[in-house]
Design a protein around this motif. Structure first.
Motif, PDB file in Angstrom:
ATOM      1  N   HIS A   1       0.831  -1.196   0.000  1.00 58.61           N
ATOM      2  CA  HIS A   1       0.000   0.000   0.000  1.00 58.61           C
ATOM      3  C   HIS A   1       0.875   1.259   0.000  1.00 58.61           C
ATOM      4  O   HIS A   1       1.961   1.280   0.590  1.00 58.61           O
ATOM      5  N   GLY A   2       0.394   2.309  -0.643  1.00 54.20           N
ATOM      6  CA  GLY A   2       0.965   3.620  -0.433  1.00 54.20           C
ATOM      7  C   GLY A   2       0.329   4.200   0.813  1.00 54.20           C
ATOM      8  O   GLY A   2      -0.903   4.265   0.909  1.00 54.20           O
ATOM      9  N   VAL A   3       1.132   4.584   1.797  1.00 51.05           N
ATOM     10  CA  VAL A   3       0.608   5.042   3.088  1.00 51.05           C
ATOM     11  C   VAL A   3       0.916   6.524   3.255  1.00 51.05           C
ATOM     12  O   VAL A   3       2.069   6.949   3.100  1.00 51.05           O
ATOM     13  N   ILE A   4      -0.112   7.300   3.564  1.00 47.97           N
ATOM     14  CA  ILE A   4       0.047   8.718   3.871  1.00 47.97           C
ATOM     15  C   ILE A   4      -0.201   8.885   5.363  1.00 47.97           C
ATOM     16  O   ILE A   4      -1.307   8.620   5.856  1.00 47.97           O
ATOM     17  N   LEU A   5       0.831   9.292   6.086  1.00 48.31           N
ATOM     18  CA  LEU A   5       0.783   9.383   7.541  1.00 48.31           C
ATOM     19  C   LEU A   5       0.808  10.847   7.956  1.00 48.31           C
ATOM     20  O   LEU A   5       1.790  11.547   7.702  1.00 48.31           O
ATOM     21  N   ILE A   6      -0.251  11.307   8.598  1.00 47.84           N
ATOM     22  CA  ILE A   6      -0.290  12.665   9.136  1.00 47.84           C
ATOM     23  C   ILE A   6       0.015  12.565  10.622  1.00 47.84           C
ATOM     24  O   ILE A   6      -0.633  11.812  11.355  1.00 47.84           O
ATOM     25  N   SER A   7       1.031  13.300  11.067  1.00 45.77           N
ATOM     26  CA  SER A   7       1.449  13.163  12.460  1.00 45.77           C
ATOM     27  C   SER A   7       2.138  14.420  12.959  1.00 45.77           C
ATOM     28  O   SER A   7       2.825  15.113  12.203  1.00 45.77           O
TER      29      SER A   7
END
Length: 269
Positions: free
Chosen positions: A202-208
């Protein structure tokens, strides 16, 4: 899962690209000319101070907001994402910070809420089997799929929310502050899940907001500042201090000094 396209050189192409994305709310310009890519099998973190535009950008990715300007490309094709259903149909799954779980229902019911398997009647056996199968693929630590969500820890609840996002076999998974308000052990558990998503392609977009988490799992980090791109870095090439400098807009920092040094060196060659 659909195979991501390659460019003319045979190298992997982004599964999702955004170019020139802008969004205005009345007199407030929330985003201006944002460019962003996510490749299959990578984790891209989006960081920025409060008011940087992260929430607006995530909602555009998820189909909650429609951009005023810009283009979105998915698997090499130009697309529009007018609503969350369209995002899901494309293969974009979003786990928002509030998780949107029903505390009074068990794990199985939450995983298949709105997408129940029926053959005239609910097929509880099939849904339970698929629930265990999905959780095992993520190496998730859930004691029982028949336990109410209200009985689970914060990390376990996050696990269920992430597992639910995978029901439709998405290519891109967006995680909005997945470790917020979690303890050390629960945070480690969730970060392991994030890495599992990368391993699954998966392409993962992590907002943190947590840069330690970002540095622990992300491949690249994209910085938003005042609604604009303010740098995209490969994690192995950037320090904590350099990311902070980009977030805060500091002009005299290691990044600018290093860039200036390279420019001077090239000028002398």
């Amino acid at each position: 899962m659909t195979t991501a396209p390659t460019n003319e050189h045979g190298a992997p192409a982004p599964v999702m690209s955004l170019r020139g994305i802008s969004k205005r709310f009345g007199a407030v310009q929330a985003l201006t000319d944002i460019d962003f890519d996510v490749f299959p099998g990578e984790i891209v973190a989006i960081v920025g101070d409060n008011g940087a535009g992260k929430s607006t950008f995530v909602k555009i990715l998820a189909g909650v907001y429609t951009p005023d300007q810009g283009t979105i490309t998915f698997n090499g094709e130009s697309v529009t994402v007018p609503n969350p259903a369209a995002a899901q149909a494309l293969g974009i799954a979003t786990v928002f910070q509030d998780l949107a779980l029903a505390d009074n229902l068990d794990v199985v019911a939450n995983l298949f809420l709105g997408r129940e398997i029926t053959h005239g009647v609910l097929d509880e056996e099939e849904m339970e089997r698929r629930s265990w199968e999905l959780l095992q693929q993520l190496a998730a630590r859930i004691p029982s799929v028949r336990i109410p969500i209200a009985s689970l820890s914060g990390g376990q609840r996050q696990t269920v929310a992430i597992a639910r996002s995978l029901i439709g076999e998405p290519q891109v998974v967006i995680l909005d502050e997945p470790t917020a308000a979690l303890g050390v052990a629960q945070t480690a558990e969730v970060l392991n899940l994030v890495e599992r998503l990368r391993e699954r392609g998966h392409g993962v977009i992590l907002i943190s907001h947590n840069l330690a988490d970002v540095q622990a799992v992300a491949d690249r980090v994209a910085v938003l500042r005042l609604g604009r791109n303010n740098g995209t870095f490969r994690i192995q090439d950037v320090t904590y201090e350099e990311i902070i400098a980009s977030i805060t807009g500091a002009t005299e920092n290691a990044v600018t000094r290093r860039a200036a040094a390279r420019t001077d060196q090239e000028a002398t060659l």
